[in-house]
Design a protein around this motif. Sequence first.
Motif, PDB file in Angstrom:
ATOM      1  N   TRP A  49      76.597  23.358  32.055  1.00  0.00           N
ATOM      2  CA  TRP A  49      77.767  23.234  32.922  1.00  0.00           C
ATOM      3  C   TRP A  49      79.089  23.569  32.239  1.00  0.00           C
ATOM      4  O   TRP A  49      80.072  23.859  32.924  1.00  0.00           O
ATOM      5  N   ASP A  50      79.157  23.519  30.922  1.00  0.00           N
ATOM      6  CA  ASP A  50      80.409  23.811  30.211  1.00  0.00           C
ATOM      7  C   ASP A  50      80.375  25.254  29.711  1.00  0.00           C
ATOM      8  O   ASP A  50      79.628  25.585  28.795  1.00  0.00           O
ATOM      9  N   HIS A  51      81.210  26.097  30.303  1.00  0.00           N
ATOM     10  CA  HIS A  51      81.200  27.526  29.964  1.00  0.00           C
ATOM     11  C   HIS A  51      81.637  27.785  28.527  1.00  0.00           C
ATOM     12  O   HIS A  51      81.308  28.829  27.957  1.00  0.00           O
ATOM     13  N   ARG A  52      82.375  26.858  27.938  1.00  0.00           N
ATOM     14  CA  ARG A  52      82.770  27.028  26.531  1.00  0.00           C
ATOM     15  C   ARG A  52      81.568  26.967  25.595  1.00  0.00           C
ATOM     16  O   ARG A  52      81.619  27.464  24.468  1.00  0.00           O
ATOM     17  N   LEU A  53      80.480  26.372  26.059  1.00  0.00           N
ATOM     18  CA  LEU A  53      79.274  26.231  25.227  1.00  0.00           C
ATOM     19  C   LEU A  53      78.245  27.332  25.496  1.00  0.00           C
ATOM     20  O   LEU A  53      77.127  27.245  25.006  1.00  0.00           O
TER      21      LEU A  53
ATOM     22  N   THR B 259      77.409  29.945  24.173  1.00  0.00           N
ATOM     23  CA  THR B 259      77.346  30.755  22.955  1.00  0.00           C
ATOM     24  C   THR B 259      75.941  30.603  22.373  1.00  0.00           C
ATOM     25  O   THR B 259      75.231  29.637  22.699  1.00  0.00           O
ATOM     26  N   PRO B 260      75.504  31.538  21.507  1.00  0.00           N
ATOM     27  CA  PRO B 260      74.136  31.462  20.967  1.00  0.00           C
ATOM     28  C   PRO B 260      73.786  30.124  20.338  1.00  0.00           C
ATOM     29  O   PRO B 260      72.684  29.602  20.551  1.00  0.00           O
ATOM     30  N   MET B 261      74.715  29.536  19.553  1.00  0.00           N
ATOM     31  CA  MET B 261      74.398  28.280  18.880  1.00  0.00           C
ATOM     32  C   MET B 261      74.045  27.183  19.885  1.00  0.00           C
ATOM     33  O   MET B 261      73.060  26.448  19.718  1.00  0.00           O
ATOM     34  N   TYR B 262      74.830  27.073  20.961  1.00  0.00           N
ATOM     35  CA  TYR B 262      74.597  26.011  21.931  1.00  0.00           C
ATOM     36  C   TYR B 262      73.452  26.355  22.885  1.00  0.00           C
ATOM     37  O   TYR B 262      72.772  25.452  23.385  1.00  0.00           O
TER      38      TYR B 262
ATOM     39  N   ALA C   2      82.020  17.993  25.799  1.00  0.00           N
ATOM     40  CA  ALA C   2      81.174  18.409  26.924  1.00  0.00           C
ATOM     41  C   ALA C   2      80.339  17.233  27.444  1.00  0.00           C
ATOM     42  O   ALA C   2      80.163  17.090  28.661  1.00  0.00           O
ATOM     43  N   LEU C   3      79.833  16.403  26.528  1.00  0.00           N
ATOM     44  CA  LEU C   3      79.038  15.240  26.946  1.00  0.00           C
ATOM     45  C   LEU C   3      79.897  14.219  27.695  1.00  0.00           C
ATOM     46  O   LEU C   3      79.439  13.596  28.655  1.00  0.00           O
ATOM     47  N   LYS C   4      81.139  14.061  27.241  1.00  0.00           N
ATOM     48  CA  LYS C   4      82.058  13.147  27.965  1.00  0.00           C
ATOM     49  C   LYS C   4      82.265  13.634  29.404  1.00  0.00           C
ATOM     50  O   LYS C   4      82.341  12.849  30.332  1.00  0.00           O
ATOM     51  N   LYS C   5      82.351  14.963  29.544  1.00  0.00           N
ATOM     52  CA  LYS C   5      82.535  15.562  30.854  1.00  0.00           C
ATOM     53  C   LYS C   5      81.316  15.287  31.751  1.00  0.00           C
ATOM     54  O   LYS C   5      81.437  14.937  32.919  1.00  0.00           O
ATOM     55  N   VAL C   6      80.116  15.460  31.153  1.00  0.00           N
ATOM     56  CA  VAL C   6      78.878  15.270  31.912  1.00  0.00           C
ATOM     57  C   VAL C   6      78.697  13.800  32.278  1.00  0.00           C
ATOM     58  O   VAL C   6      78.379  13.453  33.422  1.00  0.00           O
TER      59      VAL C   6
END
Length: 303
Positions: free
Chosen positions: A44-48, A50-53, A295-299
């Motif tokens: 859900w977080d577009h900032r994440l 990336t390949p690592m995430y 991101a987890l705080k958001k979720v």
Amino acid sequence: MVSDFILLGFPCRWEIEIFLFSIFFTTYILTLLGNMAIVCAVRWDHRLHTPMYILLANFSFLEICYVNSDVPNMLVNFLSRTKSISFTQCLLQLYFFFSLGTTECLFLSIMAYDRFLAICRPLYYSTIMTTKFCSSLVIFCWVYGFLWFLIPVIFVTQLPFCDPNVIDDFLCDLGPLLALASACVPIPGTVLLCGTMSSLLIFATFFYIIGSYTLVLRAVIQVPSAAGRKKAFSTCSSHLAVVFLFYGSVMITYVSPGSGQAEGMQKFTTLFYSVLTPFFNPMIYSLRNKEMKDALKKVLGGS
């Protein structure tokens, strides 16, 4: 010949079994929730994106599958009087448990490769680690993971099992099954094959990971910015913590399966990497990673 096995699990008084059931059931639920939270956060977080995430989300999904290959049956056995499992169910559990464990070794190696590229070859990272290439690596891990132990498991299905049919473990693990079969007939070929396949997988991936992170840490030390060093070290230290938690117990258990490990010890080392490591992973990966924490705080908080 036997048609089913008895999984002893953790033999103790009924009251203690109920207590252990509640502990492991709570751990199981928290493991599912923690790893699902990471999968959802990355989704859900577009900032994440990336390949690592993406690799981390797949790794968390793998952990969900991994605990589901052994923990539900262990929980049922705590409440069961017979504690039996059919021959077919036992071998299916063996195959899925080992295939998912192999996939985990491969994912840890790919994650080490990703960090090596990002820190040691930053100018080439975006060119090499594209979304398409990252997806190919993920597919490779899943497919190869389920192919690696296919032949050893087929060999195990052909072994003669006779009485006693009691497995001193909480799952159908390779070591106890080989020990049961060798009590009926000598099986040096199968033991050698399983030991070789296990050792090759474990040591090849472990030394590759250690080699990659050695180069990464050497590069991190040379980073001029203190903030850059701290961020890179936080990411790598969380990965290394998971590697040592997983491989430490796996090496004790599988480098020489069926070699007469101390009575009752194998189940505890198996318990550590198959139940406790997936439980700790979400905490390890999120506590030292600011982007993941946000991101987890958001979720979890919806804000």
